[in-house]
Enzyme design. Sequence first.
Site, PDB file in Angstrom:
ATOM      1  N   GLY A  18       3.033   4.877  -4.166  1.00 50.56           N
ATOM      2  CA  GLY A  18       4.285   4.259  -3.762  1.00 50.56           C
ATOM      3  C   GLY A  18       4.324   2.789  -4.140  1.00 50.56           C
ATOM      4  O   GLY A  18       3.332   2.078  -4.016  1.00 50.56           O
ATOM      5  N   ARG A  21       2.975   9.816  -9.592  1.00 47.86           N
ATOM      6  CA  ARG A  21       1.889  10.583  -8.987  1.00 47.86           C
ATOM      7  C   ARG A  21       1.451  11.658  -9.986  1.00 47.86           C
ATOM      8  O   ARG A  21       2.269  12.190 -10.734  1.00 47.86           O
ATOM      9  CB  ARG A  21       2.340  11.203  -7.668  1.00 47.86           C
ATOM     10  CG  ARG A  21       2.857  10.146  -6.680  1.00 47.86           C
ATOM     11  CD  ARG A  21       3.155  10.748  -5.322  1.00 47.86           C
ATOM     12  NE  ARG A  21       3.858   9.808  -4.458  1.00 47.86           N
ATOM     13  CZ  ARG A  21       3.271   8.857  -3.741  1.00 47.86           C
ATOM     14  NH1 ARG A  21       1.958   8.724  -3.820  1.00 47.86           N
ATOM     15  NH2 ARG A  21       3.975   8.046  -2.982  1.00 47.86           N
ATOM     16  N   ARG A  79       3.804   6.494   6.953  1.00 49.72           N
ATOM     17  CA  ARG A  79       3.013   7.725   6.875  1.00 49.72           C
ATOM     18  C   ARG A  79       2.291   7.960   8.194  1.00 49.72           C
ATOM     19  O   ARG A  79       2.920   8.102   9.231  1.00 49.72           O
ATOM     20  CB  ARG A  79       2.036   7.669   5.695  1.00 49.72           C
ATOM     21  CG  ARG A  79       2.691   7.722   4.334  1.00 49.72           C
ATOM     22  CD  ARG A  79       1.754   8.184   3.269  1.00 49.72           C
ATOM     23  NE  ARG A  79       0.477   7.489   3.298  1.00 49.72           N
ATOM     24  CZ  ARG A  79      -0.592   7.885   2.653  1.00 49.72           C
ATOM     25  NH1 ARG A  79      -0.550   8.976   1.929  1.00 49.72           N
ATOM     26  NH2 ARG A  79      -1.709   7.198   2.717  1.00 49.72           N
ATOM     27  N   ASP A 132      -2.519   0.623   5.624  1.00 49.11           N
ATOM     28  CA  ASP A 132      -3.437   1.631   6.154  1.00 49.11           C
ATOM     29  C   ASP A 132      -4.744   1.740   5.382  1.00 49.11           C
ATOM     30  O   ASP A 132      -5.414   2.777   5.436  1.00 49.11           O
ATOM     31  CB  ASP A 132      -2.745   2.998   6.181  1.00 49.11           C
ATOM     32  CG  ASP A 132      -2.328   3.482   4.797  1.00 49.11           C
ATOM     33  OD1 ASP A 132      -2.391   2.694   3.825  1.00 49.11           O
ATOM     34  OD2 ASP A 132      -1.920   4.650   4.679  1.00 49.11           O
ATOM     35  N   ASP A 184       2.243   0.444   3.955  1.00 53.93           N
ATOM     36  CA  ASP A 184       1.759   1.103   5.168  1.00 53.93           C
ATOM     37  C   ASP A 184       0.659   0.325   5.889  1.00 53.93           C
ATOM     38  O   ASP A 184       0.409   0.566   7.071  1.00 53.93           O
ATOM     39  CB  ASP A 184       1.240   2.509   4.844  1.00 53.93           C
ATOM     40  CG  ASP A 184       2.300   3.388   4.212  1.00 53.93           C
ATOM     41  OD1 ASP A 184       3.494   3.128   4.451  1.00 53.93           O
ATOM     42  OD2 ASP A 184       1.934   4.323   3.480  1.00 53.93           O
ATOM     43  N   ASP A 220      -4.296   4.487  -0.715  1.00 52.37           N
ATOM     44  CA  ASP A 220      -5.520   5.286  -0.632  1.00 52.37           C
ATOM     45  C   ASP A 220      -5.596   6.358  -1.708  1.00 52.37           C
ATOM     46  O   ASP A 220      -6.662   6.646  -2.235  1.00 52.37           O
ATOM     47  CB  ASP A 220      -5.683   5.889   0.763  1.00 52.37           C
ATOM     48  CG  ASP A 220      -4.534   6.792   1.160  1.00 52.37           C
ATOM     49  OD1 ASP A 220      -3.514   6.833   0.453  1.00 52.37           O
ATOM     50  OD2 ASP A 220      -4.654   7.466   2.196  1.00 52.37           O
ATOM     51  N   THR A 269       0.229  -1.375  -0.624  1.00 52.73           N
ATOM     52  CA  THR A 269       1.001  -0.354   0.073  1.00 52.73           C
ATOM     53  C   THR A 269       1.656  -0.984   1.283  1.00 52.73           C
ATOM     54  O   THR A 269       1.026  -1.782   1.989  1.00 52.73           O
ATOM     55  CB  THR A 269       0.120   0.823   0.520  1.00 52.73           C
ATOM     56  OG1 THR A 269       0.858   1.644   1.431  1.00 52.73           O
ATOM     57  CG2 THR A 269      -1.150   0.355   1.210  1.00 52.73           C
TER      58      THR A 269
END
Length: 319
Positions: free
Chosen positions: A11, A72, A171, A129, A127, A103, A125
Amino acid sequence: MRKIGVLTSGGDAPGMNAAVRAVVRKGIHHGIEVYGIYHGYSGLMNGDIKKLEVGSVGDIVHRGGTMLYSARSEEFKTPEGQQKGIEQLRKHGIEGLVVIGGDGSFQGAKKLTEQGFPCIGVPGTIDNDIPGTDFTIGFDTALNTVLGAIDKIRDTATSHDRTYVIETMGRNAGDIALWAGLAGGAESILIPEVEYKMNDIIERLNRAYNRGKKHSIIIVAEGVGSGVEIGKEIQERTSFETRVSVLGYIQRGGSPTAADRMLASRLGARAVELLMNGKEGRMVGIQDNQLVDHDIIDALSQKHSIDHGVYTLSNELSI
């Protein structure tokens, strides 16, 4: 090291362009040729590779998205796909690779590292994360985008005496919801890292209503579940007029904040320094405002966690 490559994968995140710019110009400053790999690992396997010059990354530091594009690739998850990528890198004489992404992108870098090709991961990202770093590129910009939406929605909630449920991205991580919820004064914040009880949310809404408060903001991280369903249950159980806003991909775009541009520039440049120093299989990050690097395999084996002190504070301030 005379030639290195850089790609963005997964992303997109605001600040990726600033990181690409840092990799290219840091490399050229030290006499290294830098090659851009377009469309992520898919482009790597297909040889979509082009040498980048100083001017190639001009006027991109302020732009969201990624000039190298992203995609992707299921094929790259296979040993055959990874071997195709390595063959393309060797064909172009590329001796090291900087991978900017989340990740999933780091998993690809890990596979290349395990096959003996030097890679450095740069966490990009929204996120936030990725273990091993306090912040990832794009998180601050996404956070401010969500915060702006909360402020605007609160104006409407106040005008119409409504309860609003706002669903954020992230996510399986709740950082965007948690930080934006605290900064935006949300009455309740639902994140996947902490189990919530609907009865507690209803009780808080009723308590606020009884003291004269007729509007509320509830933030729901997408990893918890559907904001629409949660909003529906709230209205059924309270009779409060409830609306739901799913912010969606608006959170991934926009000009990166100063914090993200600074972080991206520092991490991108540090990735080049590691390759120059013969390091491989590492990821760069920032902890306590200091640049750090970790073994990428070790980092991926860790589990991301939220700052529970921030979550506790959000509950204390939303009484």
